[in-house]
Design an enzyme around this catalytic site. Structure first.
Site, short mmCIF file in Angstrom:
data_model
loop_
_atom_site.label_atom_id
_atom_site.label_comp_id
_atom_site.label_asym_id
_atom_site.label_seq_id
_atom_site.Cartn_x
_atom_site.Cartn_y
_atom_site.Cartn_z
CE LYS A 72 -38.81 42.10 47.99
NZ LYS A 72 -37.96 42.52 49.12
CG ASP A 128 -36.21 47.42 47.45
OD1 ASP A 128 -36.76 48.54 47.52
OD2 ASP A 128 -36.04 46.69 48.45
CE LYS A 153 -33.10 48.32 49.14
NZ LYS A 153 -32.96 47.82 50.51
CG ASP A 159 -35.62 49.57 51.69
OD1 ASP A 159 -35.97 48.95 50.66
OD2 ASP A 159 -34.44 49.62 52.09
CD GLU A 169 -39.39 46.26 48.87
OE1 GLU A 169 -38.96 46.82 49.88
OE2 GLU A 169 -38.76 45.36 48.27
NE ARG A 174 -41.25 43.81 55.94
CZ ARG A 174 -40.38 43.91 56.93
NH1 ARG A 174 -40.80 44.17 58.16
NH2 ARG A 174 -39.09 43.76 56.73
N1 BES Z 1 -34.90 43.88 49.29
C1 BES Z 1 -34.56 44.27 50.60
C2 BES Z 1 -33.80 43.20 51.36
C3 BES Z 1 -32.44 42.81 50.85
C4 BES Z 1 -31.29 43.28 51.46
C5 BES Z 1 -32.31 41.90 49.82
C6 BES Z 1 -30.06 42.88 51.01
C7 BES Z 1 -31.07 41.50 49.36
C8 BES Z 1 -29.94 41.98 49.96
C9 BES Z 1 -35.82 44.60 51.40
O1 BES Z 1 -36.88 45.09 50.67
C10 BES Z 1 -35.44 45.65 52.38
O2 BES Z 1 -35.08 46.71 51.97
N2 BES Z 1 -35.52 45.32 53.66
C11 BES Z 1 -35.20 46.24 54.70
C12 BES Z 1 -36.34 46.20 55.67
C13 BES Z 1 -36.28 47.22 56.75
C14 BES Z 1 -36.47 48.62 56.20
C15 BES Z 1 -37.37 46.92 57.75
C16 BES Z 1 -33.91 45.78 55.37
O3 BES Z 1 -33.75 44.58 55.56
O4 BES Z 1 -33.08 46.62 55.65
ZN ZN Z 2 -36.96 44.50 48.65
ZN ZN Z 3 -36.82 47.19 50.39
#
Ligand code: BES
Ligand code: ZN
Ligand code: ZN
Length: 492
Positions: A260, A265, A272, A342, A344, A346
Site C-alpha cells: 500500500k 491519508d 480523520k 478512509d 482507501e 483496500r
Molecule cells: N491508514 C489507515 C489505517 C491506520 C490506522 C494506519 C492507524 C496506521 C495507524 C486506513 O486507511 C484507515 O483509515 N482505516 C480505517 C478503516 C475504516 C474506515 C473501515 C480504520 O481502520 O479506522
Molecule cells: Zn490508509
Molecule cells: Zn484511511
C-alpha cells in the site's frame, strides 16, 4: 563501512565490543576475559548483570573494552537489539574503527547469526532522525570515511562470519532507506517520489522497474487507484518491479509482493480527526516494505524471482474527491460501494493484487499494508496481523518473524466475515459500517481480488510500520517487513 575478519586480537585493535550472554556461561566468559580486562570476574559481576543492551566500559592498558549484555534468551533478534542500542546510545563515544570479539565462549545465537545481527544493529544505529534540522549535530562515527568493523572470531568461522556481517550491512542499507522514506513528511513525498525511488534503486541494484503514469493507469483500468486519487493534486503512479536472478530461474519460486503506497491519508471526505493525523505520512509503510525487500533481495542476489507492485497516491479531501455512497469500478471488474472514504488502502490494493495475479501468476502472493486502526488496537506496536489462506505460508512467515523479531500473529479469515461486506447495490462495500473486527473485514475484502490464488498472505502492519521504538524519542519508521521478508525469501 569496511568489514575485516581476524582470529586474534592484534596490537592495533584498541576498541573491542565483547558480547556477553547472561545465561550461566556469562561467568565463564568474564573469567576467560580476565587477561583482557584486567578485572576479576567476581568483581565485574557486582555491577554488570549482562542484561540486554547493558554496557560496561572497561579501560585497560591501551584498550577500551565494551562488555555488551545480551540477556538470557539466545535469540537472533535480541543480539540485534543489543547492538543497535549500543550504537544509538553510545554514538558520541564510539570510535570509527570498532571490533567485536567472539573468542570467549560468548557466541549467543550462532556465530553467523551473531555476526549478522552485530553488523546490522551497529549499522542501523547510524540512522539520523533529524533529516530537516538546520543543525544536524555530530554525525555517527560509523558514517565516517574510515569507518571499519573488525570481527574477531574462531579461525574456522572466519569466512562464514564475514559473509554474514556483509549481509547484515546490505540489509541495513535497504532498511535505512525505507526509514528515511517513511519518516519523510507528506510535502516531501508524492507518488512521483516513490516512483523515482524505485527507478533509482532498480538502476543501482539491478532490478527492472516500470512506472504507469496517470494516463497508463486510466488505460489499464485501475479504477480503485483512480478513485482514491480523485481528490489529489498529485497524479497516481502504479509501480511494478521485477528482480530475476542471473541464469536459468525457471525452477525458482516466483513471489509477488504488493504494498500500500498511500503517501498521506487524510481520510478523504470521511476526514480523520486531527489529533494523530500527522502520523498518516507513514501510510506507505507497506510500499516501503516491498521497496526495501526488492532492494535487499537484489543486493544479496537471492535465488528467487521477485515481483513487487506499489499503487501510489495520497488520500486527500477536495471537491473532486470520492464521497461515501459512490459506487466505483475496480480493475477486476468487481463494483464497490464506498461507505467510508478512509477505507482507501483496500481500494488501491484490490487493483494491485488483481494485476499481480493476472500478469505474473506468482507461486506465492503477499501483500503488506498499514490497513486498519483495528490491528493497532489488537496488537499495539508489537505485532502485525497475519491473514492467510495457506497454512505452510503462514507457518513460514511466522518462523521468519520469530527469528527477526518483526512479529506477526495469525487471525482468521472465516467466510462468515464476508457477510459484513455485502452491499445491496454493488458487488461489495468497502466497510461494514460497524466498528468491530475491522482488520479481519479488510482482509476479507482483499481476498475478493486475489482471483482464488491458493497461496496468499496479507500482513496488516498499521501498528508496526511506524511507532514507538527504543531508538527514537517520538514515533518513527521501523522499516518493518524488510528484514522479515528477506529472511522469508532466503528460507524458501
Ligand atoms: N491508514 C489507515 C489505517 C491506520 C490506522 C494506519 C492507524 C496506521 C495507524 C486506513 O486507511 C484507515 O483509515 N482505516 C480505517 C478503516 C475504516 C474506515 C473501515 C480504520 O481502520 O479506522
Ligand atoms: Zn490508509
Ligand atoms: Zn484511511
Amino acid at each position: 563501512m569496511k568489514i575485516t575478519v581476524t582470529s586474534a586480537i592484534g596490537e592495533e585493535i584498541t576498541d573491542i565490543i565483547v558480547p556477553v550472554s547472561g545465561n550461566g556461561v556469562a561467568h565463564k566468559t568474564l573469567q576467560l576475559l580476565e587477561p583482557l580486562t584486567g578485572v576479576a570476574a567476581t568483581n565485574l559481576e557486582l555491577g554488570f548483570k549482562g542484561e540486554v543492551g547493558e554496557v560496561q566500559l572497561i579501560y585497560h592498558q591501551n584498550r577500551k573494552i565494551y562488555l555488551l549484555g545480551l540477556g538470557e534468551k539466545q535469540e537472533f533478534h535480541i543480539v540485534l537489539k543489543a547492538f543497535r542500542l549500543l550504537s544509538v546510545k553510545w554514538k558520541s563515544k564510539l570510535p570509527a574503527a570498532l571490533s567485536v570479539c567472539w573468542l570467549y565462549e560468548n557466541i549467543h545465537h550462532s556465530l553467523e547469526g551473531d555476526a549478522e545481527a552485530a553488523a546490522n544493529g551497529l549499522f542501523l544505529g547510524r540512522y539520523e532522525y533529524g533529516m530537516h534540522k538546520s543543525d544536524k549535530g555530530d554525525l555517527h562515527p560509523l558514517t565516517s570515511e574510515d569507518a571499519a568493523l573488525t570481527l574477531i572470531v574462531p579461525e574456522d568461522g572466519m569466512q562464514a562470519a564475514e559473509k554474514a556481517a556483509n549481509r547484515g550491512v546490505q540489509i541495513a542499507h535497504a532498511q535505512m532507506d525505507m526509514m528515511k522514506l517513511v519518516n519523510s513528511p507528506s510535502n516531501h513525498k508524492n507518488p512521483v517520489d516513490l516512483a523515482n525511488w524505485a527507478l533509482n534503486s532498480g538502476k543501482n541494484h539491478g532490478f527492472k522497474v516500470t512506472v504507469f503514469d496517470k494516463k497508463a493507469i486510466e488505460e489499464a483500468g485501475f479504477h480503485g487507484l483512480l478513485a482514491v486519487n480523485r481528490g489529489s493534486e498529485f497524479p497516481a503512479k502504479f509501480i511494478v518491479m521485477e528482480y530475476e536472478p542471473e541464469g536459468d530461474h525457471k525452477d525458482l519460486p516466483k513471489v509477488g509482493l504488493v504494498g500500500k503506497g498511500v503517501t498521506f491519508d487524510t481520510g478523504g471526505v470521511s476526514l480523520k480527526p486531527s489529533t494523530n493525523m500527522h502520523y498518516m505520512k507513514s501510510d506507505m509503510g507497506g510500499a516501503a516494505a516491498v521497496f526495501g525487500t526488492m532492494e535487499a533481495t537484489a543486493r544479496l542476489q537471492l535465488p528467487v524471482h521477485l515481483i513487487g507492485i506499489v499503487p501510489a497516491t495520497d488520500n486527500s479531501i477536495g471537491t473532486t474527491a470520492i464521497k461515501p455512497s459512490d459506487v466505483i469500478q475496480s480493475y477486476s471488474g468487481i463494483t464497490i460501494e464506498i461507505i467510508d472514504t478512509d477505507a482507501e488502502g483496500r481500494l488501491i490494493l484490490a487493483d494491485g493484487l488483481h494485476y499481480m495475479v493476472k500478469e505474473f501468476q506468482p507461486d506465492i502472493l503477499i501483500d503488506l499494508a498499514t490497513l486498519t486502526g483495528s490491528v493497532v488496537r489488537t496488537f499495539g506496536y508489537n505485532a502485525a496481523g497475519l491473514f492467510s489462506n495457506e497454512d505452510s505460508l503462514a507457518h513460514d512467515l511466522t518462523k521468519a518473524a520469530d527469528k527477526t523479531g518483526e512479529r506477526v500473529w495469525r487471525l482468521p479469515i472465516w467466510d462468515v466475515y464476508k457477510d459484513d461486506l455485502k452491499s445491496e447495490i454493488a458487488d461489495i462495500k468497502n466497510y461494514s459500517g460497524r466498528p468491530i473486527c475491522g482488520a479481519i473485514d479488510a482482509a476479507k475484502f482483499l481476498e475478493c481480488f486475489i482471483d482464488d490464488h491458493p497461496k496468499w498472505a496479507h500482513l496488516d502492519i498499521a501498528g508496526v510500520a511506524f511507532g514507538d521504538t527504543e531508538y527514537s524519542s517520538q514515533k518513527s519508521a521501523t522499516a518493518f517487513g524488510v528484514r522479515l521478508l528477506t529472511e522469508f525469501l532466503d528460507s524458501l
